[in-house]
Design an enzyme around this catalytic site. Structure first.
Site, short mmCIF file in Angstrom:
data_model
loop_
_atom_site.label_atom_id
_atom_site.label_comp_id
_atom_site.label_asym_id
_atom_site.label_seq_id
_atom_site.Cartn_x
_atom_site.Cartn_y
_atom_site.Cartn_z
N LYS A 1 15.77 -0.03 -12.83
CA LYS A 1 14.86 0.20 -11.70
C LYS A 1 13.87 -0.97 -11.57
CE LYS A 1 11.62 3.53 -11.94
NZ LYS A 1 10.26 3.21 -11.47
N ARG B 1 12.58 -6.01 -8.11
CA ARG B 1 12.35 -7.46 -8.06
C ARG B 1 13.49 -8.19 -7.38
NH1 ARG B 1 9.67 -5.01 -12.01
NH2 ARG B 1 7.76 -5.94 -12.89
N LYS C 1 -0.20 7.68 -14.48
CA LYS C 1 1.19 7.60 -14.03
C LYS C 1 1.46 8.74 -13.03
CE LYS C 1 2.56 4.07 -16.51
NZ LYS C 1 3.12 2.83 -15.92
N ARG D 1 -3.71 6.49 -8.22
CA ARG D 1 -3.47 5.50 -9.28
C ARG D 1 -4.21 4.20 -8.97
NH1 ARG D 1 2.96 5.70 -10.18
NH2 ARG D 1 2.43 4.14 -11.78
N GLN E 1 1.54 -4.61 -12.56
CA GLN E 1 2.06 -4.72 -11.20
C GLN E 1 1.14 -5.51 -10.28
OE1 GLN E 1 2.70 -0.59 -10.30
NE2 GLN E 1 4.57 -0.46 -11.53
N SER F 1 -2.95 -2.81 -14.68
CA SER F 1 -1.58 -2.69 -14.22
C SER F 1 -0.94 -4.06 -14.15
CB SER F 1 -1.51 -2.02 -12.85
OG SER F 1 -0.17 -2.04 -12.36
N ASP G 1 6.53 3.32 -20.88
CA ASP G 1 7.49 4.26 -20.32
C ASP G 1 8.28 5.02 -21.40
OD1 ASP G 1 6.75 3.72 -17.75
OD2 ASP G 1 8.42 2.37 -17.32
#
Length: 416
Positions: free
Chosen positions: A19, A24, A329, A118, A161, A159, A302
Site C-alpha cells: 500500500k 507513491r 491513527k 489526525r 507523511q 508524521s 504499523d
C-alpha cells in the site's frame, strides 16, 4: 462479522502489493511526462482514494491487463476546483495537499472517519506561509493559490507523511527550496521509500543533516513499466501466525531487499525464537521458541497490533515502546490494541508511550470490536492461532482499507 476458528494454521499466501509503495508509484506516474504502466495487485480503499484524487487532478487511469494500470499524466488545465475525496487515507491527504498547491490547482479535500482529527496543522502552516491559502471546515479542506519556492520547516516526530508530501511537491516549484526537519525523525523507512521512488522518477535532491535541498522546475520521468512489490506490513500478520505453527506458513511476493521498514518483522521473529527461512521472494516461518521482548516501534508503528499478539503468546513480560503516535491513527491504536488483547483473555496495559504485555503462552478467545481500524481487525484474526476458542471480529469489512482480500486469504489456510 467474521468468525475465526481457534487453532494454528498451515499453508501459503501470496501477499498483495505494498500500500505504501502503491501510493507513491501512482503519484509519480501521474506527475510524469509520459504514460506509465503500473502493476499493482489488491487495490485497497486507501489506494483507491489516491487514484480517485489523481483523476480529479487530471490523470487518466485505465486497466490494460491483469492488475496493470496505464497512468496518463495530470492535466493542469481542468476546471477548478478539483474534488479530492480522501476517505480515511492519511497518505492521500498529506501527499496530495502539497502537490495540488504546487500545481496551482484550487482543490477541495473531503475526509471521512478520524482523518479530520489526525495531525495536519504543521503541514497546513508551512503551505500557508509559502503561498497557499488553506481554509479548514470540519471534515473539509479548501486549497487555493500556488506554492512559492522557499524554506519549509516541519517536525520529524509527528508524521513522516508531511516530509514525503513536500518531497513530492517541491521539485515542481519554480525555484530552489529547502525542507528543514526539526527534532527526531520517526518512521524514517517511509521517508526512505519516498526517496527511492523519487530517485526512480529522476528527481534530484540533496540530503543533509537538517533536511533536504531541492531544486525547482524538475520533471518526473518514471519508467514506462513499474511493478509494486509485496506489502511487508500486511505480510506480518501471516508471518506472525507462522511463529505459532509447527508446520509453518509461507508468504510469497516479498522482496528481501525491500526498503519497507516493516521488513524488520523477519529480524523480530528470529529474536523471538521462530524458525525463519528466506528463499528469494518467499518467507517461511515455523514455531520453535517464544521469547518475551522489548521492542522499540518508532520506525515500525504499523506492526504494533500483531506484535502484541506475538508477545501475548510468549511466557513473561514484554514491552512496546516509542508508540505514542499510534493514538492518532484510524483509532487510538494503543487503546484499541490493548482492548483487543484483553477482550481475548490477555493481560496488557497501555501507557503514554506504549504497551506492557504479560504473556501467558496464549489467549482464550472472544469478540473484538476493532473500532473501524483495519490493523486491529487483522491482528485479532491472527490471534485466533493462539486462542482456545473462536474469535469473532465485528465490523470486519474495515480491512478493505488496506487489504481487501484478507479474509479470503486467511480462509485459504488450513487449521491444524
Amino acid at each position: 462479522m467474521q468468525t475465526i476458528k481457534a487453532g494454528t494454521r498451515r499453508g501459503a499466501i501470496r501477499i498483495p502489493s505494498s500500500k505504501s509503495l502503491a501510493h507513491r508509484a501512482f503519484i509519480c506516474a501521474a506527475l510524469s511526462e509520459s504514460p506509465v504502466d503500473v502493476r499493482c495487485t489488491g487495490i485497497s480503499k486507501d489506494i483507491g482514494a489516491t487514484v480517485d484524487c489523481l483523476r480529479s487532478l487530471g490523470a487518466v487511469f485505465s486497466e490494460t491487463g491483469a492488475n496493470v494500470f496505464r497512468v496518463t499524466p495530470v492535466n493542469e488545465h481542468l476546471p477548478d476546483p478539483a474534488i479530492m475525496r480522501c476517505g480515511e487515507s492519511g497518505s492521500t491527504l498529506r501527499f496530495l495537499l502539497p502537490i495540488a498547491a504546487a500545481l496551482g490547482r484550487n482543490a477541495c479535500f473531503f475526509t471521512e472517519g478520524r482523518l479530520a482529527e489526525r495531525p495536519i496543522d504543521e503541514l497546513i502552516g508551512q503551505l500557508a506561509r509559502n503561498g497557499a491559502v488553506i481554509v479548514r471546515k470540519e471534515k473539509q479542506l479548501e486549497c487555493f493559490g500556488r506554492l512559492d519556492c522557499g524554506v519549509y520547516t516541519v517536525p520529524g516526530d509527528v508524521s513522516s507523511q508531511y516530509i514525503s508530501g513536500l518531497l513530492f511537491a517541491l521539485p515542481l516549484l519554480e525555484g530552489h527550496s529547502r525542507l528543514e526537519i526539526t527534532g527526531k525523525s520517526e518512521s524514517s523507512p517511509y521517508i526512505a521509500l519516498t526517496e527511492s521512488v523519487l530517485e526512480t522518477a529522476g528527481i534530484v535532491f540533496e540530503k543533509n543533516k537538517s533536511g533536504y535541498s531541492i531544486r525547482g522546475k524538475q520533471k518526473y520521468r518514471f519508467p514506462e513499466r513499474v511493478n509494486v512489490e509485496g506489502d511487508w506490513s500486511n505480510a506480518a500478520f501471516f508471518l506472525c501466525m507462522g511463529a505459532f505453527s509447527p508446520e509453518g506458513i509461507a508468504v510469497s511476493g516479498l522482496s528481501p531487499d525491500s526498503r519497507q521498514g516493516d521488513r524488520s518483522i523477519v529480524d523480530i521473529l528470529k529474536k523471538y525464537g521462530a524458525d525463519v527461512m528466506v528463499e528469494e521472494d518467499v518467507i517461511l516461518v515455523k514455531k520453535k521458541e517464544k521469547h518475551p521482548m522489548t521492542i522499540d516501534v518508532s520506525e515500525i508503528p504499523d506492526l504494533v497490533p500483531v506484535l502484541c499478539v506475538l508477545l501475548a503468546a510468549a511466557e513473561g513480560d514484554s514491552l512496546i515502546t516509542n508508540a505514542r503516535r499510534l493514538r492518532f491513527k484510524e483509532s487510538d491504536r494503543l487503546k484499541t490494541t490493548a482492548d483487543m488483547i484483553n477482550a481475548l483473555g490477555g493481560f496488557v496495559s497501555e501507557n503514554e508511550d506504549g504497551i506492557a504485555i504479560k504473556g501467558r503462552g496464549g489467549l482464550t478467545g472472544g469478540t473484538v470490536d476493532p473500532q473501524n481500524d483495519h490493523r486491529i481487525a487483522m491482528a485479532a484474526a491472527a490471534a485466533a492461532s493462539i486462542c482456545e476458542r473462536e474469535v469473532r471480529v465485528i465490523n470486519s469489512e474495515c480491512t478493505e482499507k488496506s487489504y481487501p482480500s484478507f479474509w479470503k486469504d486467511l480462509s485459504s489456510l488450513e487449521v491444524i
